[in-house]
Design an enzyme around this catalytic site. Structure first.
Site, short mmCIF file in Angstrom:
data_model
loop_
_atom_site.label_atom_id
_atom_site.label_comp_id
_atom_site.label_asym_id
_atom_site.label_seq_id
_atom_site.Cartn_x
_atom_site.Cartn_y
_atom_site.Cartn_z
NE ARG A 41 -10.89 2.43 0.28
CZ ARG A 41 -10.07 3.29 -0.29
NH1 ARG A 41 -8.77 3.13 -0.19
NH2 ARG A 41 -10.55 4.31 -0.98
NE ARG A 66 3.72 3.99 -3.27
CZ ARG A 66 2.98 4.35 -4.28
NH1 ARG A 66 1.66 4.27 -4.19
NH2 ARG A 66 3.52 4.81 -5.39
CE LYS A 100 -5.98 -3.69 5.65
NZ LYS A 100 -6.48 -3.67 4.26
#
Length: 328
Positions: free
Chosen positions: A127, A326, A192
Site C-alpha cells: 500500500r 496501530r 504480519k
C-alpha cells in the site's frame, strides 16, 4: 527483460532449485551459453534475492532448495472447482502491474478468477507505494482478476473480503488463529503474515476491473530477513514448509468461493466473520490520516468496510486511503 534472457534465467532457476551443486560447465551446456554468460545470469539471480553459493570444483548451489510454483500442480490441487487461467511466471516486476497491462491490452480476454503468480517480483508493491519484499521460493505472490459490472462503488469492502478468504484457506493447513488488521493485512501471533493490494482499472459509471494482489510469507525466517516491520511466516508457525502449490490452490479456491457472493450481495453478510478476526477489536487504536491523528476504540466495521472508531464524539467511520492503524 528480453524473452531469451527470461527463458535462460527460468531454466537456470529450475536447475538450481533442487538445492544441489551444479557445475557452471553443465549449466552452460544445458542452456546453450558460455560459462561466462551463465555467471552473469546467476549474478542476476543473486541480485533478485537468491542466495547462490559458488564453490570451486563443485559449482553453484542455492542456500535452500525449494519446489518451484507450477501451474499444472496448482490446477491439480484445485481439481474441477473452476476452469480459469492459472499462469506462473518466473520473474515479473509486479504481478499487479502485469495484470493491469493485460487488462489494458484488448487482445487479452481475462475472465473472473484468472490468476497470475510470480516466483520473483523485482518491483513488488504494498500500500501507498511501499516496497513488498519477498524472498524467492519463500513466499506466495500473485494477482487475481475480478470484474464488478456495477462499478467501483460495488467493491466497497473488497480488501477485507480478500483477507477473510486468505484466513479461510489457511485453516486447511492448521492455521486457525490468523487475525485481520484493517484494512488489508493478515496477522499471525501478532506479526504480519500477509498483505493485500487492490488496484482498479475502468471508467466512472462503467464496469470496474479489479486486480487483487496478495503477498504471503511462507518461509521468511525473521532472523534472516528484515522486511521493515515485525513479520511471521507459515514455516515458523507450523514447523514445516507447506507445499506452495497446494497453498496457492487453497487461497485461489477460497477467493473463487467468496467473491461471487460478495459481487452479488456486497460485504454486509461478511461483517460478523471479519469482526470475529479483528486484531484490534475493542482496543484503543491510533489512526494517522494525512497530518491528522485520531484516537479511539476499535468497534469493528460497517457494511461498506469502513472502520468504526468510538471517540468522545461518538462513532466515526474511516474509509480507505492514507490511513494507518496501530495498537496504542
Amino acid at each position: 527483460m528480453r524473452q531469451a534472457s527470461k527463458a535462460t534465467r527460468k531454466h537456470i532457476l529450475a536447475l538450481l532449485c533442487d538445492g544441489q551443486f551444479h557445475s557452471g560447465e553443465i549449466i552452460a551446456q544445458q542452456v546453450g551459453l558460455s560459462r561466462t554468460a551463465v555467471a552473469g545470469h546467476i549474478s542476476q539471480l543473486a541480485d533478485w534475492g537468491l542466495n547462490v553459493f559458488k564453490v570451486k570444483g563443485k559449482g553453484y548451489r542455492l542456500e535452500r532448495g525449494f519446489p518451484l510454483l507450477n501451474a499444472d500442480s496448482i490446477k491439480k490441487h484445485l481439481g474441477d472447482t473452476k476452469r480459469a487461467m492459472i499462469d506462473v511466471e518466473s520473474v515479473l516486476p509486479s504481478t499487479n502491474t502485469e495484470l493491469k497491462r493485460r487488462i489494458a491490452n484488448a487482445r487479452h480476454d481475462l475472465a473472473n478468477g484468472d490468476v497470475l503468480f510470480a516466483e520473483v517480483q523485482t518491483e513488488g508493491r504494498g500500500r501507498h507505494g511501499r516496497v513488498w519484499q519477498a524472498p524467492v521460493g519463500g513466499s506466495l505472490t500473485f494477482s487475481m482478476y475480478w470484474s464488478f459490472p456495477d462499478g467501483y462503488q460495488s467493491m466497497a469492502g473488497l480488501s477485507l473480503l480478500v483477507g477473510l478468504a486468505v484466513c479461510e484457506a489457511l485453516k486447511d493447513f492448521g492455521v486457525n488463529d490468523a487475525e485481520l488488521k484493517w484494512p488489508n493485512d493478515i496477522y499471525l501471533q501478532g506479526r504480519k503474515l500477509a498483505g493485500v493490494l487492490i488496484e482498479v482499472e475502468g471508467q466512472i459509471g462503467a464496469t470496474a476491473h479489479s486486480v487483487i494482489g496478495v503477498g504471503l510469507n511462507v518461509c521468511v525466517p525473521e532472523s534472516q530477513y528484515d522486511v521493515g516491520q515485525p513479520h511471521s511466516d507459515l514455516a515458523s508457525y507450523l514447523g514445516v514448509v507447506p507445499d506452495r502449490n497446494e497453498l496457492a490452490a487453497a487461497v485461489v479456491k477460497s477467493l473463487w468461493e467468496l467473491l461471487p457472493k460478495f459481487t452479488q450481495q456486497g460485504f454486509t453478510s461478511f461483517v460478523p466473520h471479519w469482526e470475529a478476526l479483528d486484531l484490534y477489536a475493542d482496543k484503543r487504536i491510533v489512526l494517522q490520516m494525512g497530518d491528522k491523528r485520531f484516537s479511539g476504540i476499535d468497534r469493528g466495521v460497517d457494511a461498506s468496510g469502513a472502520l468504526l472508531v468510538e471517540t468522545q464524539d461518538g462513532i466515526t467511520r474511516f474509509h480507505g486511503g492514507e490511513v494507518s492503524l496501530r495498537g496504542n
